[in-house]
Design an enzyme around this catalytic site. Structure first.
Site, short mmCIF file in Angstrom:
data_model
loop_
_atom_site.label_atom_id
_atom_site.label_comp_id
_atom_site.label_asym_id
_atom_site.label_seq_id
_atom_site.Cartn_x
_atom_site.Cartn_y
_atom_site.Cartn_z
N ASP A 81 0.46 13.94 -0.04
CA ASP A 81 -0.05 12.90 1.17
C ASP A 81 0.96 12.39 1.94
OD1 ASP A 81 -1.86 11.21 1.94
OD2 ASP A 81 -1.69 9.66 0.36
N HIS A 82 0.62 12.37 3.34
CA HIS A 82 1.61 11.74 4.08
C HIS A 82 3.01 12.32 4.17
CE1 HIS A 82 -1.07 8.60 5.94
NE2 HIS A 82 -1.29 8.53 4.67
N HIS A 179 -3.63 0.86 4.81
CA HIS A 179 -3.19 1.18 3.62
C HIS A 179 -2.95 -0.20 2.76
CE1 HIS A 179 -1.73 5.32 5.08
NE2 HIS A 179 -2.74 5.54 4.28
N GLY A 180 -3.38 -0.02 1.57
CA GLY A 180 -3.00 -1.10 0.70
C GLY A 180 -3.54 -2.47 0.78
N GLY A 208 -6.69 4.44 3.45
CA GLY A 208 -6.99 3.11 3.11
C GLY A 208 -8.20 2.71 2.50
N THR A 232 -4.47 2.27 -3.85
CA THR A 232 -4.12 0.93 -4.18
C THR A 232 -5.00 0.34 -5.30
OG1 THR A 232 -3.18 0.49 -1.89
CG2 THR A 232 -3.51 -1.55 -3.31
P1 13P Z 1 -5.14 2.86 -0.14
O1 13P Z 1 -3.98 2.53 -1.19
O2 13P Z 1 -5.29 1.65 0.56
O3 13P Z 1 -6.28 2.94 -1.09
O4 13P Z 1 -5.16 4.07 0.69
C1 13P Z 1 -4.78 5.10 -0.07
C2 13P Z 1 -4.53 6.44 1.12
O5 13P Z 1 -4.87 6.31 2.10
C3 13P Z 1 -3.42 7.24 0.80
O6 13P Z 1 -3.14 8.18 1.81
#
Ligand code: 13P
Length: 281
Positions: A81-82, A179-180, A208, A232
């Site tokens: 991821d990312h 995110h988060g 997110g 999260t």
């Molecule tokens: P959250 O942690 O906000 O659910 O987002 C997860 C996410 O998009 C990982 O790339």
């Protein structure tokens, strides 16, 4: 089957649902995340940040995901991821990750295309799927913070060119999510999502997911969201349980008595989410 996300997202598109992409933050919770999908009869994308992958070990993650995919006959994708650095992506692919994301959202449009294309070339030769990103996601993840007033919505005019020139297999879009965000809910820009969906025939990805209102999910599916990231919410569930279990534990009590309930709380979150992803029409 241990696979890249291309067939998984294609099937989701044919049958009109979205696939849960869950971030694992440690080894402990991982088997329960996969078991949740096994029990719900759905495919799953497991994702890790680069830092989590380095902490657990790329190959250890590949081993668990591919073993469980075989043993339980579930479709599992392991996705980085990312990632912003080509060498991290190369390490993941060489270790056996079946999917990667190149996040060029901090770059100029031209540089994002160039660098994403390089990743796609390396990945596709090895049967690995690639997610790109246009626009930004707000909030903080792994130390990278995008403030509310710095958030960039995806420009729908860029989407077709980006997808054609890079050859990505899925596209993360900036439509207002953060995110988060676990204490409030996001206001999603559905008009923008519809516009993007009208321009390209490619699976779209929402980041997110914790902050997304479950009532919005049917509309997100309608407008092409086929990969739905949630991280999260799992972390919060695990940590809450851990705090209450560890607070009064005997120091020599086996760890598993404290950790099994934490994993179970993550499994419950994943099962509930998957049901919504599968059954929202
Ligand atoms: P959250 O942690 O906000 O659910 O987002 C997860 C996410 O998009 C990982 O790339």
């Amino acid at each position: 089957m241990y696979t890249n996300f291309i067939p998984i997202l294609k099937e989701a598109d044919n049958l009109n649902y979205t696939v849960g992409a869950f971030n694992t933050h440690g080894l402990e919770m991982l088997p329960d995340i996969i078991m949740a999908t096994y029990e719900e009869g759905m495919p799953i994308i497991i994702q890790t940040s680069v830092d989590t992958a380095k902490y657990i070990g790329y190959k250890n993650l590949v081993a668990i995901c591919s073993n469980m995919a075989d043993e339980y006959m579930v479709d599992v994708t392991l996705h980085l991821d990312h990632a912003r650095n080509f060498d991290d992506i190369k390490d993941a692919i060489d270790a056996g990750y079946s999917s990667v994301m190149f996040d060029g959202s901090n770059l100029s449009f031209k540089e994002n295309i160039m660098k994403t294309k390089r990743v796609v070339e390396y990945a596709h030769k090895r049967g690995v799927s690639v997610e790109g990103e246009l626009g930004t996601i707000g909030g903080t993840e792994e130390g990278i913070c995008v403030k509310e007033d710095e958030k960039i919505y995806t420009n729908p005019e860029d989407v077709k060119i980006f997808v054609e020139l890079t050859g990505v297999d899925a596209l993360a879009v900036g439509i207002g999510t953060n995110h988060g965000q676990f204490k409030s809910k996001t206001k999603i820009n559905f008009e923008l999502l519809k516009e993007i969906h009208d321009k390209v025939d490619i699976p779209l990805v929402i980041h997110g997911g914790t902050g997304v209102n479950e009532d919005d999910i049917p509309k997100l599916i309608k407008y092409g969201i086929r990969k739905f990231n949630v991280g999260t919410e799992l972390l919060v569930a695990w940590t809450k349980e851990a705090i209450s279990n560890f607070e009064n534990t005997k120091l020599n009590k086996s760890l598993r008595y404290n950790i099994i309930p934490c994993n179970k709380s993550v499994k419950d979150v994943v099962k509930n989410k998957i049901k919504v992803f599968r059954d929202s029409k």
